[in-house]
Design an enzyme around this catalytic site. Structure first.
Site, mmCIF file in Angstrom:
data_model
loop_
_atom_site.group_PDB
_atom_site.id
_atom_site.type_symbol
_atom_site.label_atom_id
_atom_site.label_comp_id
_atom_site.label_asym_id
_atom_site.label_seq_id
_atom_site.Cartn_x
_atom_site.Cartn_y
_atom_site.Cartn_z
ATOM 1 N N ASP A 34 12.070 -44.696 -19.277
ATOM 2 C CA ASP A 34 12.686 -43.370 -19.290
ATOM 3 C C ASP A 34 11.560 -42.361 -19.494
ATOM 4 O O ASP A 34 11.012 -42.233 -20.588
ATOM 5 C CB ASP A 34 13.715 -43.288 -20.430
ATOM 6 C CG ASP A 34 14.284 -41.882 -20.592
ATOM 7 O OD1 ASP A 34 13.831 -40.960 -19.890
ATOM 8 O OD2 ASP A 34 15.180 -41.706 -21.452
ATOM 9 N N GLN A 41 10.905 -37.221 -20.827
ATOM 10 C CA GLN A 41 10.198 -36.326 -21.747
ATOM 11 C C GLN A 41 8.681 -36.445 -21.602
ATOM 12 O O GLN A 41 7.944 -35.794 -22.334
ATOM 13 C CB GLN A 41 10.606 -36.625 -23.200
ATOM 14 C CG GLN A 41 12.083 -36.416 -23.492
ATOM 15 C CD GLN A 41 12.497 -34.956 -23.525
ATOM 16 O OE1 GLN A 41 11.664 -34.059 -23.690
ATOM 17 N NE2 GLN A 41 13.786 -34.694 -23.370
ATOM 18 N N LYS A 90 13.998 -30.678 -16.339
ATOM 19 C CA LYS A 90 13.146 -30.627 -17.535
ATOM 20 C C LYS A 90 11.693 -30.320 -17.175
ATOM 21 O O LYS A 90 10.841 -30.218 -18.036
ATOM 22 C CB LYS A 90 13.221 -31.955 -18.296
ATOM 23 C CG LYS A 90 14.590 -32.221 -18.941
ATOM 24 C CD LYS A 90 14.494 -33.396 -19.892
ATOM 25 C CE LYS A 90 15.824 -34.070 -20.167
ATOM 26 N NZ LYS A 90 16.826 -33.224 -20.809
ATOM 27 N N CYS A 103 21.866 -36.602 -28.184
ATOM 28 C CA CYS A 103 22.176 -37.802 -27.388
ATOM 29 C C CYS A 103 21.363 -38.997 -27.848
ATOM 30 O O CYS A 103 20.967 -39.846 -27.029
ATOM 31 C CB CYS A 103 21.986 -37.556 -25.893
ATOM 32 S SG CYS A 103 23.043 -36.262 -25.255
#
Lengths: 440, 157
Positions: free
Chosen positions: A226, A229, A252, A392
Protein backbone atom coordinates in the site's frame (compact mmCIF):
# COMPACT_ATOMS: atom_id res chain seq x y z
CA UNK A 1 4.64 24.77 -16.50
CA UNK A 2 6.39 27.27 -14.27
CA UNK A 3 9.92 26.53 -13.17
CA UNK A 4 10.00 25.13 -9.68
CA UNK A 5 13.67 24.52 -9.14
CA UNK A 6 14.68 24.40 -5.49
CA UNK A 7 16.54 27.44 -4.19
CA UNK A 8 19.05 25.61 -2.04
CA UNK A 9 19.04 22.05 -0.85
CA UNK A 10 15.85 21.35 1.03
CA UNK A 11 14.52 24.87 0.56
CA UNK A 12 11.84 25.11 -2.08
CA UNK A 13 10.28 28.29 -3.34
CA UNK A 14 7.10 27.40 -1.50
CA UNK A 15 5.41 30.74 -2.17
CA UNK A 16 5.78 30.13 -5.88
CA UNK A 17 4.39 26.63 -5.47
CA UNK A 18 1.48 27.90 -3.37
CA UNK A 19 0.56 30.34 -6.12
CA UNK A 20 -0.24 27.31 -8.30
CA UNK A 21 -2.92 26.14 -5.83
CA UNK A 22 -5.93 28.49 -6.03
CA UNK A 23 -7.67 26.94 -3.03
CA UNK A 24 -4.81 27.81 -0.68
CA UNK A 25 -5.58 31.52 -0.98
CA UNK A 26 -9.16 31.23 0.28
CA UNK A 27 -10.31 32.00 3.77
CA UNK A 28 -12.56 29.98 6.04
CA UNK A 29 -14.63 30.58 9.20
CA UNK A 30 -15.09 34.34 9.05
CA UNK A 31 -12.04 35.37 7.10
CA UNK A 32 -9.29 33.22 8.51
CA UNK A 33 -6.62 32.12 6.03
CA UNK A 34 -6.93 28.43 5.27
CA UNK A 35 -4.17 26.31 6.82
CA UNK A 36 -4.58 22.99 5.09
CA UNK A 37 -2.92 20.20 7.07
CA UNK A 38 -5.01 17.31 5.79
CA UNK A 39 -3.15 16.21 2.67
CA UNK A 40 -2.92 12.69 4.09
CA UNK A 41 -6.67 12.47 3.47
CA UNK A 42 -6.64 14.31 0.16
CA UNK A 43 -4.19 16.78 -1.35
CA UNK A 44 -5.03 19.97 -3.18
CA UNK A 45 -4.53 20.31 -6.93
CA UNK A 46 -2.40 22.84 -8.78
CA UNK A 47 -3.69 24.83 -11.77
CA UNK A 48 -1.49 22.69 -14.02
CA UNK A 49 -3.61 19.64 -13.14
CA UNK A 50 -6.90 21.49 -13.42
CA UNK A 51 -5.83 23.03 -16.75
CA UNK A 52 -4.74 19.67 -18.15
CA UNK A 53 -8.15 18.17 -17.39
CA UNK A 54 -10.01 21.15 -18.79
CA UNK A 55 -7.90 21.34 -21.95
CA UNK A 56 -8.38 17.63 -22.55
CA UNK A 57 -12.14 17.92 -22.10
CA UNK A 58 -12.35 21.01 -24.32
CA UNK A 59 -10.27 19.57 -27.14
CA UNK A 60 -9.96 15.78 -27.18
CA UNK A 61 -12.65 14.18 -25.04
CA UNK A 62 -13.85 10.81 -26.31
CA UNK A 63 -14.22 7.24 -25.09
CA UNK A 64 -10.74 5.70 -25.23
CA UNK A 65 -9.86 2.49 -27.05
CA UNK A 66 -13.08 2.66 -29.04
CA UNK A 67 -13.82 3.96 -32.49
CA UNK A 68 -11.45 5.30 -35.10
CA UNK A 69 -12.38 8.96 -35.21
CA UNK A 70 -9.91 11.75 -34.55
CA UNK A 71 -11.04 12.54 -31.02
CA UNK A 72 -10.99 8.88 -30.03
CA UNK A 73 -7.40 8.58 -31.21
CA UNK A 74 -6.32 11.74 -29.39
CA UNK A 75 -8.08 10.70 -26.21
CA UNK A 76 -6.50 7.25 -26.34
CA UNK A 77 -3.06 8.80 -26.84
CA UNK A 78 -3.60 11.14 -23.90
CA UNK A 79 -4.77 8.28 -21.70
CA UNK A 80 -1.89 5.97 -22.64
CA UNK A 81 0.66 8.77 -22.41
CA UNK A 82 -0.48 9.40 -18.83
CA UNK A 83 -0.09 5.70 -18.06
CA UNK A 84 3.42 5.72 -19.45
CA UNK A 85 4.51 8.81 -17.45
CA UNK A 86 2.99 7.44 -14.25
CA UNK A 87 4.85 4.16 -14.83
CA UNK A 88 8.15 6.00 -15.28
CA UNK A 89 7.42 8.05 -12.13
CA UNK A 90 7.45 4.90 -9.97
CA UNK A 91 10.11 2.97 -11.87
CA UNK A 92 7.74 0.59 -13.68
CA UNK A 93 7.88 -0.34 -17.38
CA UNK A 94 6.77 2.76 -19.35
CA UNK A 95 6.07 0.73 -22.50
CA UNK A 96 2.50 0.79 -23.85
CA UNK A 97 2.46 -2.89 -24.87
CA UNK A 98 4.32 -4.03 -21.76
CA UNK A 99 2.63 -1.80 -19.22
CA UNK A 100 2.55 -2.75 -15.57
CA UNK A 101 0.12 0.03 -14.64
CA UNK A 102 -3.62 -0.54 -14.25
CA UNK A 103 -6.00 2.38 -13.69
CA UNK A 104 -8.68 1.84 -11.07
CA UNK A 105 -11.28 4.02 -9.39
CA UNK A 106 -9.05 4.51 -6.33
CA UNK A 107 -6.38 2.70 -4.32
CA UNK A 108 -9.04 0.76 -2.43
CA UNK A 109 -10.27 -0.71 -5.69
CA UNK A 110 -6.68 -1.49 -6.73
CA UNK A 111 -6.14 -3.51 -3.53
CA UNK A 112 -9.51 -5.23 -3.95
CA UNK A 113 -8.55 -6.01 -7.54
CA UNK A 114 -5.54 -7.99 -6.34
CA UNK A 115 -7.52 -9.78 -3.63
CA UNK A 116 -10.49 -10.64 -5.86
CA UNK A 117 -8.42 -11.59 -8.91
CA UNK A 118 -6.33 -13.90 -6.76
CA UNK A 119 -9.37 -15.60 -5.26
CA UNK A 120 -10.91 -15.84 -8.75
CA UNK A 121 -7.95 -18.08 -9.60
CA UNK A 122 -9.76 -20.76 -7.60
CA UNK A 123 -12.53 -20.77 -10.23
CA UNK A 124 -10.29 -20.24 -13.26
CA UNK A 125 -9.57 -23.01 -15.74
CA UNK A 126 -6.56 -21.08 -17.05
CA UNK A 127 -3.44 -23.07 -16.09
CA UNK A 128 -1.45 -19.83 -15.72
CA UNK A 129 -3.82 -18.63 -13.00
CA UNK A 130 -3.28 -21.67 -10.81
CA UNK A 131 -0.18 -20.11 -9.23
CA UNK A 132 -2.52 -17.77 -7.32
CA UNK A 133 -4.69 -20.48 -5.79
CA UNK A 134 -5.11 -20.05 -2.04
CA UNK A 135 -7.14 -22.27 0.25
CA UNK A 136 -7.57 -23.66 3.77
CA UNK A 137 -4.22 -24.11 5.47
CA UNK A 138 -2.69 -21.16 3.60
CA UNK A 139 -2.01 -17.87 5.32
CA UNK A 140 -2.18 -14.19 4.46
CA UNK A 141 -0.07 -11.72 6.43
CA UNK A 142 -0.92 -8.07 7.05
CA UNK A 143 0.10 -5.61 9.78
CA UNK A 144 -1.72 -4.02 12.66
CA UNK A 145 -0.99 -0.57 11.19
CA UNK A 146 -2.89 -1.13 7.93
CA UNK A 147 -5.46 1.31 6.65
CA UNK A 148 -8.81 -0.51 6.43
CA UNK A 149 -8.29 -0.54 2.63
CA UNK A 150 -5.41 -3.00 2.99
CA UNK A 151 -6.98 -4.97 5.82
CA UNK A 152 -10.67 -5.56 5.14
CA UNK A 153 -10.10 -6.87 1.56
CA UNK A 154 -7.72 -9.50 3.02
CA UNK A 155 -10.17 -10.42 5.78
CA UNK A 156 -12.74 -10.99 3.05
CA UNK A 157 -10.18 -12.82 0.89
CA UNK A 158 -9.54 -15.22 3.79
CA UNK A 159 -13.27 -15.68 4.34
CA UNK A 160 -13.74 -16.59 0.65
CA UNK A 161 -10.71 -18.86 0.34
CA UNK A 162 -10.58 -20.43 3.80
CA UNK A 163 -7.07 -19.06 4.37
CA UNK A 164 -6.00 -17.72 7.77
CA UNK A 165 -5.20 -14.05 8.37
CA UNK A 166 -2.10 -13.29 10.44
CA UNK A 167 -0.44 -10.00 11.27
CA UNK A 168 2.59 -8.22 12.60
CA UNK A 169 1.83 -6.19 15.69
CA UNK A 170 3.10 -2.69 16.35
CA UNK A 171 5.55 -1.67 19.08
CA UNK A 172 4.80 1.17 21.50
CA UNK A 173 7.10 3.48 19.52
CA UNK A 174 5.08 2.87 16.37
CA UNK A 175 7.29 0.39 14.53
CA UNK A 176 6.41 -3.04 13.19
CA UNK A 177 7.42 -5.78 15.58
CA UNK A 178 9.57 -7.86 13.24
CA UNK A 179 12.06 -9.32 15.67
CA UNK A 180 10.23 -10.95 18.56
CA UNK A 181 10.08 -14.74 18.54
CA UNK A 182 6.39 -14.51 17.72
CA UNK A 183 7.02 -12.09 14.86
CA UNK A 184 9.66 -14.40 13.41
CA UNK A 185 7.03 -17.04 12.72
CA UNK A 186 4.38 -14.75 11.22
CA UNK A 187 5.74 -15.30 7.71
CA UNK A 188 6.24 -19.03 7.22
CA UNK A 189 5.99 -21.74 4.57
CA UNK A 190 2.17 -21.47 4.62
CA UNK A 191 2.22 -17.76 3.75
CA UNK A 192 0.86 -16.95 0.29
CA UNK A 193 0.45 -13.16 0.48
CA UNK A 194 2.17 -10.45 2.52
CA UNK A 195 0.25 -7.17 2.27
CA UNK A 196 1.60 -4.13 4.08
CA UNK A 197 1.76 -0.38 4.03
CA UNK A 198 4.87 1.45 2.88
CA UNK A 199 4.14 4.37 5.19
CA UNK A 200 1.50 4.38 7.93
CA UNK A 201 -1.23 6.96 7.36
CA UNK A 202 -1.46 7.48 11.12
CA UNK A 203 2.01 6.95 12.59
CA UNK A 204 4.03 8.21 9.64
CA UNK A 205 6.23 5.12 10.09
CA UNK A 206 8.08 4.03 6.96
CA UNK A 207 8.22 0.24 7.03
CA UNK A 208 11.32 -1.79 6.10
CA UNK A 209 10.08 -2.99 2.73
CA UNK A 210 13.34 -4.81 2.01
CA UNK A 211 13.11 -6.99 5.12
CA UNK A 212 9.48 -7.91 4.48
CA UNK A 213 10.05 -8.63 0.79
CA UNK A 214 13.05 -10.78 1.63
CA UNK A 215 11.04 -12.86 4.13
CA UNK A 216 8.11 -13.15 1.73
CA UNK A 217 10.32 -14.22 -1.16
CA UNK A 218 12.05 -16.81 0.99
CA UNK A 219 8.72 -18.64 1.33
CA UNK A 220 7.40 -17.85 -2.16
CA UNK A 221 4.68 -15.43 -1.00
CA UNK A 222 3.42 -12.51 -3.09
CA UNK A 223 3.94 -9.00 -1.75
CA UNK A 224 1.31 -6.26 -1.97
CA UNK A 225 2.42 -2.75 -1.01
CA UNK A 226 0.00 0.00 0.00
CA UNK A 227 1.94 2.98 -1.33
CA UNK A 228 -0.79 5.60 -0.86
CA UNK A 229 1.23 7.59 1.67
CA UNK A 230 4.66 7.10 0.10
CA UNK A 231 4.34 7.69 -3.65
CA UNK A 232 2.96 11.24 -3.16
CA UNK A 233 5.72 12.29 -0.78
CA UNK A 234 9.03 10.66 -1.65
CA UNK A 235 10.86 8.96 -4.51
CA UNK A 236 9.47 5.44 -4.88
CA UNK A 237 10.90 2.84 -7.25
CA UNK A 238 8.75 -0.29 -7.30
CA UNK A 239 11.43 -2.30 -9.11
CA UNK A 240 14.07 -1.38 -6.54
CA UNK A 241 11.62 -2.24 -3.75
CA UNK A 242 11.07 -5.55 -5.55
CA UNK A 243 7.38 -5.81 -4.57
CA UNK A 244 4.91 -7.80 -6.68
CA UNK A 245 2.03 -5.33 -6.48
CA UNK A 246 1.66 -1.74 -5.28
CA UNK A 247 -1.36 0.55 -5.03
CA UNK A 248 -1.76 4.29 -4.70
CA UNK A 249 -4.36 6.96 -5.38
CA UNK A 250 -4.36 10.05 -7.58
CA UNK A 251 -5.99 12.45 -5.16
CA UNK A 252 -3.26 12.19 -2.52
CA UNK A 253 -0.55 13.21 -5.01
CA UNK A 254 -1.93 16.55 -6.26
CA UNK A 255 -4.05 14.73 -8.85
CA UNK A 256 -7.77 14.08 -9.32
CA UNK A 257 -10.01 11.85 -7.27
CA UNK A 258 -11.72 9.02 -9.13
CA UNK A 259 -8.45 7.44 -10.21
CA UNK A 260 -6.18 4.97 -8.48
CA UNK A 261 -3.21 3.01 -9.73
CA UNK A 262 -2.24 -0.61 -9.41
CA UNK A 263 1.29 -1.61 -10.25
CA UNK A 264 1.88 -5.31 -10.87
CA UNK A 265 4.86 -7.17 -12.21
CA UNK A 266 4.12 -7.80 -15.87
CA UNK A 267 4.45 -11.59 -15.58
CA UNK A 268 2.01 -11.66 -12.66
CA UNK A 269 -0.54 -9.40 -14.36
CA UNK A 270 -0.38 -11.70 -17.38
CA UNK A 271 -1.25 -14.72 -15.24
CA UNK A 272 -3.86 -13.04 -13.03
CA UNK A 273 -7.57 -13.64 -13.81
CA UNK A 274 -9.81 -10.58 -14.17
CA UNK A 275 -11.69 -8.90 -11.32
CA UNK A 276 -14.40 -6.83 -13.04
CA UNK A 277 -15.60 -8.10 -16.39
CA UNK A 278 -17.45 -6.54 -19.34
CA UNK A 279 -16.50 -4.32 -22.25
CA UNK A 280 -12.89 -3.44 -23.14
CA UNK A 281 -11.36 -6.26 -21.14
CA UNK A 282 -12.15 -9.03 -23.60
CA UNK A 283 -10.26 -10.73 -26.39
CA UNK A 284 -13.12 -12.75 -27.89
CA UNK A 285 -16.74 -13.04 -26.81
CA UNK A 286 -19.14 -15.84 -27.80
CA UNK A 287 -22.42 -16.76 -26.17
CA UNK A 288 -20.76 -19.83 -24.68
CA UNK A 289 -17.91 -17.93 -23.07
CA UNK A 290 -15.15 -15.37 -23.49
CA UNK A 291 -11.42 -14.95 -23.46
CA UNK A 292 -9.67 -11.94 -22.03
CA UNK A 293 -7.36 -9.20 -23.22
CA UNK A 294 -3.77 -8.87 -22.12
CA UNK A 295 -3.07 -6.58 -19.17
CA UNK A 296 -3.63 -3.77 -18.43
CA UNK A 297 -6.85 -3.84 -20.52
CA UNK A 298 -7.90 -7.10 -18.81
CA UNK A 299 -8.31 -5.16 -15.58
CA UNK A 300 -9.99 -2.06 -17.00
CA UNK A 301 -13.55 -3.16 -17.79
CA UNK A 302 -15.91 -0.51 -19.13
CA UNK A 303 -15.18 3.02 -20.33
CA UNK A 304 -12.42 4.20 -18.00
CA UNK A 305 -11.93 7.56 -16.31
CA UNK A 306 -10.07 9.65 -18.85
CA UNK A 307 -9.72 13.27 -17.79
CA UNK A 308 -8.67 11.95 -14.37
CA UNK A 309 -5.86 9.94 -15.99
CA UNK A 310 -4.78 13.03 -17.92
CA UNK A 311 -4.91 15.04 -14.68
CA UNK A 312 -2.85 12.47 -12.82
CA UNK A 313 -0.32 12.53 -15.65
CA UNK A 314 -0.06 16.30 -15.17
CA UNK A 315 0.32 15.84 -11.40
CA UNK A 316 3.21 13.45 -11.97
CA UNK A 317 4.82 15.98 -14.35
CA UNK A 318 4.37 18.70 -11.74
CA UNK A 319 5.91 16.61 -8.95
CA UNK A 320 8.74 15.46 -11.22
CA UNK A 321 9.60 19.04 -12.07
CA UNK A 322 9.92 19.88 -8.37
CA UNK A 323 11.76 16.61 -7.81
CA UNK A 324 10.53 14.01 -5.35
CA UNK A 325 13.78 14.25 -3.37
CA UNK A 326 12.99 17.93 -2.84
CA UNK A 327 9.37 17.22 -1.92
CA UNK A 328 10.57 14.70 0.63
CA UNK A 329 13.25 16.99 2.05
CA UNK A 330 10.76 19.84 2.40
CA UNK A 331 8.18 17.71 4.18
CA UNK A 332 10.91 16.36 6.42
CA UNK A 333 11.66 19.88 7.65
CA UNK A 334 7.96 20.46 8.39
CA UNK A 335 7.62 17.10 10.14
CA UNK A 336 10.66 17.75 12.32
CA UNK A 337 9.25 21.14 13.35
CA UNK A 338 5.84 19.65 14.14
CA UNK A 339 7.28 16.77 16.15
CA UNK A 340 9.56 19.04 18.12
CA UNK A 341 6.93 21.70 18.71
CA UNK A 342 4.18 19.31 19.77
CA UNK A 343 6.45 17.46 22.18
CA UNK A 344 7.33 20.78 23.82
CA UNK A 345 3.68 21.36 24.76
CA UNK A 346 2.63 19.83 28.10
CA UNK A 347 -0.26 17.42 27.74
CA UNK A 348 0.38 16.53 24.10
CA UNK A 349 1.34 12.96 23.19
CA UNK A 350 2.62 11.92 19.76
CA UNK A 351 1.30 8.61 18.45
CA UNK A 352 4.15 7.19 16.38
CA UNK A 353 7.89 7.75 16.02
CA UNK A 354 9.05 10.95 17.68
CA UNK A 355 11.86 11.71 15.26
CA UNK A 356 11.95 11.90 11.47
CA UNK A 357 14.02 8.74 11.15
CA UNK A 358 12.25 6.31 8.78
CA UNK A 359 9.20 8.49 9.07
CA UNK A 360 7.00 10.58 6.80
CA UNK A 361 4.83 13.63 7.32
CA UNK A 362 1.72 12.30 9.03
CA UNK A 363 1.83 13.47 12.64
CA UNK A 364 -0.87 12.07 14.90
CA UNK A 365 -1.29 13.15 18.49
CA UNK A 366 -3.57 13.42 21.48
CA UNK A 367 -4.26 16.36 23.77
CA UNK A 368 -4.86 15.31 27.38
CA UNK A 369 -8.45 15.74 28.46
CA UNK A 370 -9.74 16.95 25.10
CA UNK A 371 -11.53 14.67 22.69
CA UNK A 372 -10.00 14.93 19.18
CA UNK A 373 -13.34 15.97 17.71
CA UNK A 374 -13.53 18.90 20.09
CA UNK A 375 -9.89 19.78 19.44
CA UNK A 376 -10.41 19.85 15.70
CA UNK A 377 -13.43 22.13 16.13
CA UNK A 378 -11.28 24.75 17.85
CA UNK A 379 -8.46 24.31 15.31
CA UNK A 380 -11.02 24.68 12.53
CA UNK A 381 -12.19 27.90 14.13
CA UNK A 382 -8.60 29.15 13.61
CA UNK A 383 -8.75 28.10 9.96
CA UNK A 384 -6.70 24.93 10.51
CA UNK A 385 -7.88 21.78 8.72
CA UNK A 386 -6.71 18.56 10.36
CA UNK A 387 -8.13 15.06 10.37
CA UNK A 388 -9.65 13.57 13.50
CA UNK A 389 -11.00 10.11 14.20
CA UNK A 390 -9.38 6.74 13.69
CA UNK A 391 -8.23 7.61 10.13
CA UNK A 392 -9.53 4.28 8.80
CA UNK A 393 -7.03 2.47 11.03
CA UNK A 394 -9.24 1.37 13.89
CA UNK A 395 -7.20 -1.69 14.99
CA UNK A 396 -4.07 0.49 15.17
CA UNK A 397 -5.83 2.96 17.47
CA UNK A 398 -7.03 0.08 19.60
CA UNK A 399 -3.43 -1.19 19.84
CA UNK A 400 -2.43 2.21 21.21
CA UNK A 401 -5.38 2.20 23.61
CA UNK A 402 -6.93 5.31 22.10
CA UNK A 403 -10.31 5.79 20.55
CA UNK A 404 -9.22 8.41 18.08
CA UNK A 405 -6.50 10.95 17.39
CA UNK A 406 -5.72 14.26 15.72
CA UNK A 407 -3.60 14.08 12.58
CA UNK A 408 -1.72 16.87 10.84
CA UNK A 409 -0.28 15.88 7.47
CA UNK A 410 1.77 17.85 5.00
CA UNK A 411 2.49 18.26 1.33
CA UNK A 412 4.87 20.32 -0.72
CA UNK A 413 2.76 23.49 -0.36
CA UNK A 414 2.84 23.66 3.44
CA UNK A 415 5.10 26.06 5.32
CA UNK A 416 6.86 26.34 8.65
CA UNK A 417 4.51 29.23 9.47
CA UNK A 418 1.61 26.81 9.14
CA UNK A 419 3.31 24.39 11.52
CA UNK A 420 3.69 27.30 13.97
CA UNK A 421 -0.01 28.07 13.54
CA UNK A 422 -0.83 24.46 14.37
CA UNK A 423 1.18 24.69 17.58
CA UNK A 424 -0.58 27.95 18.53
CA UNK A 425 -3.87 26.25 17.68
CA UNK A 426 -3.12 23.35 20.02
CA UNK A 427 -2.42 25.80 22.84
CA UNK A 428 -5.71 27.54 22.05
CA UNK A 429 -7.50 24.19 22.29
CA UNK A 430 -6.02 23.66 25.74
CA UNK A 431 -6.98 27.18 26.84
CA UNK A 432 -10.48 26.87 25.43
CA UNK A 433 -11.36 23.69 27.26
CA UNK A 434 -9.74 24.82 30.48
CA UNK A 435 -11.28 28.26 30.17
CA UNK A 436 -12.80 28.40 33.63
CA UNK A 437 -9.95 26.64 35.28
CA UNK A 438 -11.48 23.20 35.10
CA UNK A 439 -9.36 20.77 33.17
CA UNK A 440 -11.66 18.27 31.58
CA UNK B 1 -18.62 33.85 17.98
CA UNK B 2 -19.92 30.61 16.54
CA UNK B 3 -17.54 28.40 18.48
CA UNK B 4 -18.75 29.66 21.86
CA UNK B 5 -22.32 29.37 20.58
CA UNK B 6 -21.81 25.66 20.15
CA UNK B 7 -19.74 25.05 23.27
CA UNK B 8 -22.19 26.64 25.66
CA UNK B 9 -21.33 26.43 29.34
CA UNK B 10 -24.30 24.16 29.94
CA UNK B 11 -22.88 21.66 27.41
CA UNK B 12 -19.45 21.69 29.00
CA UNK B 13 -21.07 21.26 32.43
CA UNK B 14 -22.92 18.18 31.27
CA UNK B 15 -19.69 16.90 29.69
CA UNK B 16 -17.75 17.31 32.93
CA UNK B 17 -20.52 15.91 35.13
CA UNK B 18 -22.75 13.67 33.05
CA UNK B 19 -26.17 12.97 34.56
CA UNK B 20 -27.32 9.40 35.01
CA UNK B 21 -24.06 7.96 33.74
CA UNK B 22 -23.37 4.22 34.23
CA UNK B 23 -25.23 1.05 33.28
CA UNK B 24 -27.99 -0.01 35.69
CA UNK B 25 -30.43 -2.84 36.30
CA UNK B 26 -33.22 -3.50 35.70
CA UNK B 27 -33.56 -2.74 32.00
CA UNK B 28 -35.75 -3.92 29.15
CA UNK B 29 -33.34 -3.40 26.26
CA UNK B 30 -29.69 -2.55 25.72
CA UNK B 31 -28.25 -1.16 22.49
CA UNK B 32 -24.77 -0.32 21.31
CA UNK B 33 -24.39 2.49 18.79
CA UNK B 34 -21.21 3.76 17.16
CA UNK B 35 -20.33 6.66 14.97
CA UNK B 36 -18.08 4.87 12.47
CA UNK B 37 -16.49 8.06 11.21
CA UNK B 38 -14.96 8.99 14.56
CA UNK B 39 -15.29 5.84 16.65
CA UNK B 40 -17.55 7.34 19.31
CA UNK B 41 -19.58 4.68 21.10
CA UNK B 42 -22.53 4.49 23.44
CA UNK B 43 -24.06 1.51 25.22
CA UNK B 44 -27.52 2.49 26.42
CA UNK B 45 -30.24 0.75 28.41
CA UNK B 46 -33.87 1.70 28.85
CA UNK B 47 -36.29 0.58 31.52
CA UNK B 48 -39.95 1.20 30.70
CA UNK B 49 -43.14 0.84 32.67
CA UNK B 50 -46.04 -0.02 30.39
CA UNK B 51 -46.32 -0.16 26.62
CA UNK B 52 -47.01 2.18 23.69
CA UNK B 53 -46.79 5.98 23.74
CA UNK B 54 -48.04 6.14 27.33
CA UNK B 55 -45.31 3.85 28.68
CA UNK B 56 -43.23 5.60 31.28
CA UNK B 57 -39.44 5.91 30.89
CA UNK B 58 -38.32 4.73 34.32
CA UNK B 59 -34.59 4.81 33.61
CA UNK B 60 -32.06 5.52 30.87
CA UNK B 61 -28.59 4.37 31.82
CA UNK B 62 -25.52 4.49 29.61
CA UNK B 63 -21.82 4.08 29.19
CA UNK B 64 -20.35 6.31 26.50
CA UNK B 65 -17.04 7.24 24.95
CA UNK B 66 -16.98 10.32 22.85
CA UNK B 67 -16.59 14.03 22.35
CA UNK B 68 -18.13 16.72 24.53
CA UNK B 69 -21.12 17.12 22.22
CA UNK B 70 -22.07 13.43 22.18
CA UNK B 71 -21.44 13.00 25.91
CA UNK B 72 -23.37 16.10 26.92
CA UNK B 73 -26.24 15.26 24.58
CA UNK B 74 -26.66 11.85 26.20
CA UNK B 75 -26.55 13.44 29.64
CA UNK B 76 -29.27 15.94 28.66
CA UNK B 77 -31.27 13.07 27.17
CA UNK B 78 -31.24 11.38 30.56
CA UNK B 79 -32.47 14.59 32.21
CA UNK B 80 -35.25 15.14 29.73
CA UNK B 81 -36.77 11.71 29.22
CA UNK B 82 -36.55 9.90 32.56
CA UNK B 83 -39.92 10.28 34.28
CA UNK B 84 -41.71 11.15 31.06
CA UNK B 85 -43.77 8.95 28.76
CA UNK B 86 -42.28 7.49 25.60
CA UNK B 87 -44.66 9.69 23.57
CA UNK B 88 -43.46 12.85 25.30
CA UNK B 89 -39.83 11.75 24.94
CA UNK B 90 -40.24 11.22 21.22
CA UNK B 91 -41.80 14.67 20.91
CA UNK B 92 -38.64 16.12 22.42
CA UNK B 93 -36.45 13.97 20.17
CA UNK B 94 -38.38 15.01 17.07
CA UNK B 95 -38.01 18.69 17.92
CA UNK B 96 -34.35 18.20 18.85
CA UNK B 97 -33.58 16.38 15.61
CA UNK B 98 -35.32 19.10 13.62
CA UNK B 99 -33.19 21.74 15.36
CA UNK B 100 -29.76 20.11 15.04
CA UNK B 101 -30.33 19.05 11.44
CA UNK B 102 -31.85 22.43 10.56
CA UNK B 103 -28.61 24.14 9.42
CA UNK B 104 -29.50 26.99 11.76
CA UNK B 105 -32.73 27.77 9.89
CA UNK B 106 -35.06 26.16 12.44
CA UNK B 107 -36.35 28.24 15.35
CA UNK B 108 -36.12 25.87 18.31
CA UNK B 109 -39.14 25.45 20.59
CA UNK B 110 -37.65 26.11 24.00
CA UNK B 111 -40.76 24.92 25.80
CA UNK B 112 -40.34 21.46 24.33
CA UNK B 113 -36.55 21.32 24.33
CA UNK B 114 -35.68 22.71 27.74
CA UNK B 115 -31.88 22.30 28.29
CA UNK B 116 -31.55 20.58 24.91
CA UNK B 117 -31.96 23.99 23.29
CA UNK B 118 -28.29 24.55 24.18
CA UNK B 119 -27.41 22.30 21.24
CA UNK B 120 -28.85 24.78 18.72
CA UNK B 121 -25.28 25.87 17.87
CA UNK B 122 -24.46 22.39 16.59
CA UNK B 123 -26.67 23.06 13.58
CA UNK B 124 -23.99 25.41 12.21
CA UNK B 125 -21.53 22.51 12.03
CA UNK B 126 -23.00 19.67 9.93
CA UNK B 127 -20.04 17.41 10.79
CA UNK B 128 -21.09 17.45 14.44
CA UNK B 129 -24.80 16.66 14.02
CA UNK B 130 -24.12 12.93 14.29
CA UNK B 131 -22.39 13.54 17.63
CA UNK B 132 -25.44 15.34 18.96
CA UNK B 133 -27.76 12.55 17.84
CA UNK B 134 -25.74 9.47 18.84
CA UNK B 135 -27.27 8.97 22.30
CA UNK B 136 -30.75 10.08 21.24
CA UNK B 137 -30.90 7.61 18.35
CA UNK B 138 -29.63 4.89 20.68
CA UNK B 139 -32.53 5.75 23.00
CA UNK B 140 -35.05 5.56 20.16
CA UNK B 141 -33.63 2.20 19.07
CA UNK B 142 -33.63 0.85 22.64
CA UNK B 143 -37.28 1.82 23.13
CA UNK B 144 -38.20 0.09 19.87
CA UNK B 145 -36.42 -3.06 21.04
CA UNK B 146 -37.96 -2.92 24.50
CA UNK B 147 -41.53 -2.47 23.34
CA UNK B 148 -43.17 -3.90 20.22
CA UNK B 149 -45.88 -1.26 20.58
CA UNK B 150 -43.46 1.67 20.71
CA UNK B 151 -44.66 4.56 18.54
CA UNK B 152 -42.88 5.49 15.32
CA UNK B 153 -40.87 8.66 15.75
CA UNK B 154 -42.34 10.07 12.54
CA UNK B 155 -45.82 10.13 14.10
CA UNK B 156 -44.51 12.76 16.45
CA UNK B 157 -43.06 15.13 13.89
Amino acid sequence: MTALAPVTGATLDVEKIRADFPILSRTVRDGKPLIYLDSGATSQRPRQVLDAERTFLETSNAAVHRGAHALSEEATDAYESARSRIAAFIGADPGIETSEIVFTKNATEALNLVAYSMSNATFSDDPAAQRFRVGPGDEVVVTEMEHHANLVPWQEFCRRTGATLRWFSVTSDGRLDLDSAEARSVINERTKVVAFTHQSNVLGTVNPVGTLVERAKAVGAYTVLDACQSVPHAPVDVRALDVDFAAFSGHKMLGPSGIGVLYGRRALLEALPPFLTGGSMIELVRMEGSTYAAPPARFEAGVPMTSQAVGLGAAVDYLSEIGMENVHAHENVLTAAALEGLQAIDGVTIIGPRTTEARGGAVSFEIDGVHPHDASQVLDDSGIAVRVGHHCAWPLHRAFGVQSSIRASFHVYNTLDEVAALLDGVRRVQDFFARDGVVL
Amino acid sequence: MKLETMYQEIILDHYRNPHGHGLRDPFDAEVHHVNPTCGDEVTLRVHLDGSGPDAKVVDVSYDAMGCSISQAATSVLNDLVVGRTVGESFDVLAEYQKMVQGRGKVEPDEDVLDDAVAFAGVAAYPARVKCALLGWFAFKDAVAQADDNAPELEEHQ
